[in-house]
Motif scaffolding. Structure first.
Motif, mmCIF file in Angstrom:
data_model
loop_
_atom_site.group_PDB
_atom_site.id
_atom_site.type_symbol
_atom_site.label_atom_id
_atom_site.label_comp_id
_atom_site.label_asym_id
_atom_site.label_seq_id
_atom_site.Cartn_x
_atom_site.Cartn_y
_atom_site.Cartn_z
ATOM 1 N N UNK A 94 -7.464 -21.259 -21.806
ATOM 2 C CA UNK A 94 -8.771 -20.317 -21.194
ATOM 3 C C UNK A 94 -8.204 -19.209 -20.360
ATOM 4 N N UNK A 95 -8.751 -18.085 -20.465
ATOM 5 C CA UNK A 95 -8.495 -17.079 -19.453
ATOM 6 C C UNK A 95 -8.729 -17.638 -17.814
ATOM 7 N N UNK A 96 -9.802 -18.267 -17.656
ATOM 8 C CA UNK A 96 -10.205 -18.572 -16.495
ATOM 9 C C UNK A 96 -8.970 -19.734 -15.613
ATOM 10 N N UNK A 97 -8.476 -20.610 -16.727
ATOM 11 C CA UNK A 97 -7.444 -21.700 -16.370
ATOM 12 C C UNK A 97 -6.161 -20.860 -16.007
ATOM 13 N N UNK A 98 -6.059 -19.724 -16.626
ATOM 14 C CA UNK A 98 -4.752 -19.061 -16.521
ATOM 15 C C UNK A 98 -4.753 -18.448 -15.158
ATOM 16 N N UNK A 100 -6.558 -19.237 -12.513
ATOM 17 C CA UNK A 100 -6.732 -20.091 -11.431
ATOM 18 C C UNK A 100 -5.540 -20.883 -11.292
ATOM 19 N N UNK A 101 -4.549 -21.427 -12.243
ATOM 20 C CA UNK A 101 -3.750 -22.296 -12.297
ATOM 21 C C UNK A 101 -2.221 -21.620 -12.488
ATOM 22 N N UNK A 102 -2.238 -20.330 -13.032
ATOM 23 C CA UNK A 102 -0.829 -19.779 -13.466
ATOM 24 C C UNK A 102 -0.701 -20.675 -14.912
ATOM 25 N N UNK A 103 0.075 -19.841 -15.656
ATOM 26 C CA UNK A 103 0.076 -20.068 -17.136
ATOM 27 C C UNK A 103 1.080 -21.207 -17.409
ATOM 28 N N UNK A 104 1.837 -21.722 -16.565
ATOM 29 C CA UNK A 104 2.753 -22.751 -16.735
ATOM 30 C C UNK A 104 1.822 -24.001 -16.575
ATOM 31 N N UNK A 182 -12.336 -30.812 -6.763
ATOM 32 C CA UNK A 182 -11.597 -30.258 -7.992
ATOM 33 C C UNK A 182 -10.614 -29.023 -7.284
ATOM 34 N N UNK A 183 -10.975 -28.416 -6.264
ATOM 35 C CA UNK A 183 -10.051 -27.296 -5.652
ATOM 36 C C UNK A 183 -8.864 -28.209 -5.113
ATOM 37 N N UNK A 184 -9.434 -29.362 -4.033
ATOM 38 C CA UNK A 184 -8.519 -30.112 -3.250
ATOM 39 C C UNK A 184 -7.594 -30.793 -4.258
ATOM 40 N N UNK A 185 -7.872 -31.298 -5.420
ATOM 41 C CA UNK A 185 -7.132 -32.024 -6.369
ATOM 42 C C UNK A 185 -6.168 -31.177 -6.902
ATOM 43 N N UNK A 186 -6.490 -29.963 -7.224
ATOM 44 C CA UNK A 186 -5.592 -28.889 -7.704
ATOM 45 C C UNK A 186 -4.326 -28.596 -6.714
ATOM 46 N N UNK A 187 -4.810 -28.501 -5.375
ATOM 47 C CA UNK A 187 -3.523 -28.181 -4.574
ATOM 48 C C UNK A 187 -2.782 -29.317 -4.248
ATOM 49 N N UNK A 188 -3.463 -30.593 -4.370
ATOM 50 C CA UNK A 188 -2.675 -31.686 -4.596
ATOM 51 C C UNK A 188 -1.760 -31.943 -5.582
ATOM 52 N N UNK A 214 18.871 -14.847 -12.528
ATOM 53 C CA UNK A 214 19.089 -14.242 -13.915
ATOM 54 C C UNK A 214 18.306 -13.163 -14.066
ATOM 55 N N UNK A 215 18.825 -12.145 -14.710
ATOM 56 C CA UNK A 215 18.463 -10.922 -14.969
ATOM 57 C C UNK A 215 16.894 -10.535 -15.464
ATOM 58 N N UNK A 216 16.438 -11.834 -16.267
ATOM 59 C CA UNK A 216 15.248 -11.580 -17.043
ATOM 60 C C UNK A 216 14.091 -12.118 -16.115
ATOM 61 N N UNK A 217 14.385 -12.584 -14.988
ATOM 62 C CA UNK A 217 13.187 -13.284 -14.009
ATOM 63 C C UNK A 217 12.211 -12.415 -13.884
ATOM 64 N N UNK A 218 10.800 -13.012 -13.758
ATOM 65 C CA UNK A 218 9.665 -12.498 -13.466
ATOM 66 C C UNK A 218 8.712 -13.415 -12.682
ATOM 67 N N UNK A 219 7.655 -13.115 -11.986
ATOM 68 C CA UNK A 219 6.981 -13.939 -11.167
ATOM 69 C C UNK A 219 5.932 -14.307 -11.593
ATOM 70 N N UNK A 220 5.493 -14.289 -13.025
ATOM 71 C CA UNK A 220 4.265 -14.905 -13.316
ATOM 72 C C UNK A 220 4.377 -16.108 -13.688
ATOM 73 N N UNK A 221 3.416 -17.207 -13.407
ATOM 74 C CA UNK A 221 3.528 -18.559 -13.451
ATOM 75 C C UNK A 221 2.177 -18.607 -14.472
#
Length: 221
Positions: A94-98, A100-104, A182-188, A214-221
């Motif tokens: 879900x777009x919202x999960x990505x 809020x949480x990052x794609x990984x 839920x927010x506190x659980x995610x932080x944990x 490495x040269x391909x690095x990026x900071x999207x999570x």
């Protein structure tokens, strides 16, 4: 040559085959920065630029490492996750999960019953003080306007607003508590994952996609 293991976790190898199985699943929402969509998954993956393929493998490794770490954490806690899904099942995020949480992390939770079980356990452990619940209510009056006030376009922070324009605290307290827990659980969960990943050593080609070495690095999570 592809290494036999994608990573070592406390010195134990994580087989590359697990990453390969994840990568070979239909690519529906399973890319770096993945999101859900309604189109059917293509029968064959389109050719990728080498840098994209390298990053996708690193991203997939993070998902599988998170799954393995969560399995171990569940075992240590005596938690029994439900049976896993087939690696061939299309992964939809879900777009919202990505956002809020990052794609990984969003992909790991979608892919891994163990990660979901651990997150649920961490959420259940959170205790939200009454003062925090009340403070959230007082600072976010716009979220608790009555339907009538919304129809009138009432400004909850304006002089014209009235107490009856806002839902009573008692009616929304449980909802606020769930959201804050839920927010506190995610932080944990994030804190657990950061600590757990400190025991992981990655093979060449499986490093974190944001690793600046490495040269391909990026900071999207």
């Amino acid at each position: 040559m592809t290494p036999e293991h994608a990573a070592l976790i406390d010195g134990e190898p994580l087989p590359t085959e697990r990453v390969n199985a994840f990568l070979e699943a239909p690519p529906r929402g399973a890319g770096n920065g993945a999101t859900s969509h309604n189109e059917p998954a293509p029968a064959r993956r389109q050719p990728e630029a080498p840098s994209v393929a390298r990053q996708r493998r690193r991203w997939a490794t993070q998902v599988i490492v998170t799954d393995e770490l969560a399995r171990r954490a569940c075992a240590a806690r005596g938690l029994k996750p439900p049976p896993g899904v087939s690696p061939a099942k299309a992964l939809t995020l879900a777009e919202s999960d990505v956002a809020d949480l990052g794609s990984i992390v969003a992909a790991a939770l979608a892919h891994s019953p163990a990660a979901r079980t651990l997150l649920a356990a961490l959420e259940s452990e959170q205790r939200v003080p009454e003062t925090a619940i009340r403070d959230y209510y007082d600072r976010n009056q716009d979220r608790f306007l009555t339907p009538e006030a919304l129809r009138r376009g009432t400004d909850p922070f304006g002089e014209a607003s009235a107490p009856e324009d806002v839902q009573p605290y008692e009616e929304v307290r449980d909802r606020i508590t769930r959201e804050l827990r839920q927010a506190a659980g995610r932080q944990a969960f994030f804190g657990w994952l950061d600590q757990a990943r400190s025991h992981v050593t990655y093979s060449h080609g499986h490093e974190h996609p944001g690793d600046p070495s490495h040269p391909d690095h990026e900071h999207r999570h």
